[in-house]
Scaffold this motif. Sequence first.
Motif, PDB file in Angstrom:
ATOM      1  N   THR A  59      49.982  41.405  33.883  1.00 15.66           N
ATOM      2  CA  THR A  59      50.182  40.138  34.580  1.00 15.66           C
ATOM      3  C   THR A  59      51.443  40.249  35.428  1.00 15.66           C
ATOM      4  N   THR A  60      51.336  39.852  36.699  1.00 15.16           N
ATOM      5  CA  THR A  60      52.497  39.903  37.586  1.00 15.16           C
ATOM      6  C   THR A  60      52.526  38.654  38.444  1.00 15.16           C
ATOM      7  N   THR A  61      53.689  38.269  38.883  1.00 13.04           N
ATOM      8  CA  THR A  61      53.841  37.103  39.746  1.00 13.04           C
ATOM      9  C   THR A  61      54.381  37.568  41.099  1.00 13.04           C
ATOM     10  N   PHE A  63      40.078  40.291  49.416  1.00 12.28           N
ATOM     11  CA  PHE A  63      40.204  41.596  48.774  1.00 12.28           C
ATOM     12  C   PHE A  63      40.335  41.445  47.257  1.00 12.28           C
ATOM     13  N   ILE A  64      41.190  40.490  46.817  1.00 19.30           N
ATOM     14  CA  ILE A  64      41.401  40.264  45.384  1.00 19.30           C
ATOM     15  C   ILE A  64      40.095  39.853  44.707  1.00 19.30           C
ATOM     16  N   ASP A  65      39.342  38.994  45.394  1.00 14.43           N
ATOM     17  CA  ASP A  65      38.046  38.573  44.842  1.00 14.43           C
ATOM     18  C   ASP A  65      37.108  39.771  44.711  1.00 14.43           C
ATOM     19  N   ASN A  66      37.121  40.631  45.741  1.00 12.52           N
ATOM     20  CA  ASN A  66      36.190  41.765  45.757  1.00 12.52           C
ATOM     21  C   ASN A  66      36.445  42.731  44.605  1.00 12.52           C
ATOM     22  N   VAL A  67      37.707  42.938  44.266  1.00 14.04           N
ATOM     23  CA  VAL A  67      38.002  43.912  43.205  1.00 14.04           C
ATOM     24  C   VAL A  67      38.016  43.258  41.826  1.00 14.04           C
ATOM     25  N   GLY A  68      37.805  41.932  41.777  1.00 11.42           N
ATOM     26  CA  GLY A  68      37.658  41.263  40.495  1.00 11.42           C
ATOM     27  C   GLY A  68      38.953  40.930  39.777  1.00 11.42           C
ATOM     28  N   ILE A  69      40.043  40.823  40.506  1.00  7.54           N
ATOM     29  CA  ILE A  69      41.318  40.453  39.881  1.00  7.54           C
ATOM     30  C   ILE A  69      41.349  38.934  39.671  1.00  7.54           C
ATOM     31  N   GLN A  70      41.748  38.513  38.454  1.00  7.12           N
ATOM     32  CA  GLN A  70      41.836  37.078  38.161  1.00  7.12           C
ATOM     33  C   GLN A  70      43.205  36.545  38.590  1.00  7.12           C
ATOM     34  N   TYR A  71      43.202  35.352  39.136  1.00  9.52           N
ATOM     35  CA  TYR A  71      44.472  34.759  39.594  1.00  9.52           C
ATOM     36  C   TYR A  71      44.380  33.254  39.455  1.00  9.52           C
ATOM     37  N   LYS A  72      45.555  32.596  39.476  1.00  2.00           N
ATOM     38  CA  LYS A  72      45.589  31.130  39.441  1.00  2.00           C
ATOM     39  C   LYS A  72      46.809  30.672  40.246  1.00  2.00           C
ATOM     40  N   LYS A  73      46.709  29.495  40.765  1.00  2.00           N
ATOM     41  CA  LYS A  73      47.783  28.914  41.569  1.00  2.00           C
ATOM     42  C   LYS A  73      48.868  28.387  40.651  1.00  2.00           C
ATOM     43  N   ILE A  74      50.133  28.674  40.987  1.00  2.00           N
ATOM     44  CA  ILE A  74      51.273  28.193  40.210  1.00  2.00           C
ATOM     45  C   ILE A  74      52.056  27.188  41.052  1.00  2.00           C
ATOM     46  N   ASN A  75      52.217  25.982  40.558  1.00  2.00           N
ATOM     47  CA  ASN A  75      52.946  24.959  41.307  1.00  2.00           C
ATOM     48  C   ASN A  75      54.465  25.139  41.154  1.00  2.00           C
TER      49      ASN A  75
END
Length: 287
Positions: A257-259, A275-287
Motif C-alpha cells: 500500500t502506498t500513498t 492504466f491503473i484500472d487496466n492492470v487491476g490495481i485497487q485504489y480509493k480517494k482520500i479526502n
Amino acid sequence: MDLIKQPDQTINDYVISVVNNDETIFNELIKPIIDQAESLVVTDGTVKSAKKQHSEINKQIKQISDVRKQIKKDLLGQFNTYEKQVMSYEKQLKQANDHLQEQINYFAEQELESRREMVRGLVNQLASERDEPQEVFDRFVIDEKRYITKRQSKLELERKIVEDFGLIEQQLRNDELAYRLITQEADSLGLDPQPYINTYDGLLVKDVNSPINTMHNDLKRIEDEKKKHQEVLARFKAVSNKKAIDESTGETKNLLTTTLELTGTLDQLKALRQFIDNVGIQYKKIN
C-alpha cells in the motif's frame, strides 16, 4: 598454299590468305593427312610406320598451333595498342562534353529557379487577392512537375494555383469534419482523441474510418488486457492486509500500500487512471 606464315607476308595478309583459302588449305593440306591416318590399319607389320606417322602428325599439329598462337599474340598486341589510343580519344572527348554539360545544366537550373521565383510570386499575389487564410497558404506546395519543369503561360499557372487553393480549402473542411468525428467517437469511448487525430493527419489518403477503426481496436485490446489482469487478481484471495494467495496454485504475493500525490493535466490523470484500472490495481480517494 601453306599454313605457315612466309617471311615476306604481313600478319594481315597471312590471316586474310588463310581465311580466304580455307577450303583449298583443308583439301590440299589437312584432308590427305586425315585420310591417310584413318586408312592405316595397325598390325604387327605396320606398327612401326604407324608410330612414325603419329609422331609426324603431332609435329604438324604443334607447328600450326605455334603459328596460330603467335599470330593471335601479334594481333592482340596491335589491337591493345589501337584500343588504348582510341580510348584516350574517347576519354578526352567525354571530359570536354561533360564540361559542356555542366555549363548547360547550370543555365538550365538558373532558368528553373527563375520559374520557381515567378510561381512563388504568383502564389503570394493570388493568396493576397483572394484573402486566403494562412493555413491554406502554408499547405500550398509548388510541385516541380506541375508548375516548374513544363513551360506554360502565366494564365495557365494562375489557373492551376487557384485550382490548388480550392483543393486545399476543401481538404481543410474535410479535416475539420474528420477531427470533429474522431473527437466525438473518442469521447464516447473514454479515449484521448489526439493520438487518433495525429494518425489521421499522417495518412496519405485521408480516411476518417481508419483512425476510428484503430480506436475501437485499441479499446478492445485495453478491455482484453483489463479482463486478463482482473482474472489474475480474482484468483488471489487476501489472507491478511499484507498477503494474498492464489487459490488455484497456492502461490502467495505481498500486498503493498502506498500513498501518492499526483500533479498533472486532466487528460494525464484520466490516462493514469485508465492504466491503473487496466492492470487491476485497487485504489480509493482520500479526502
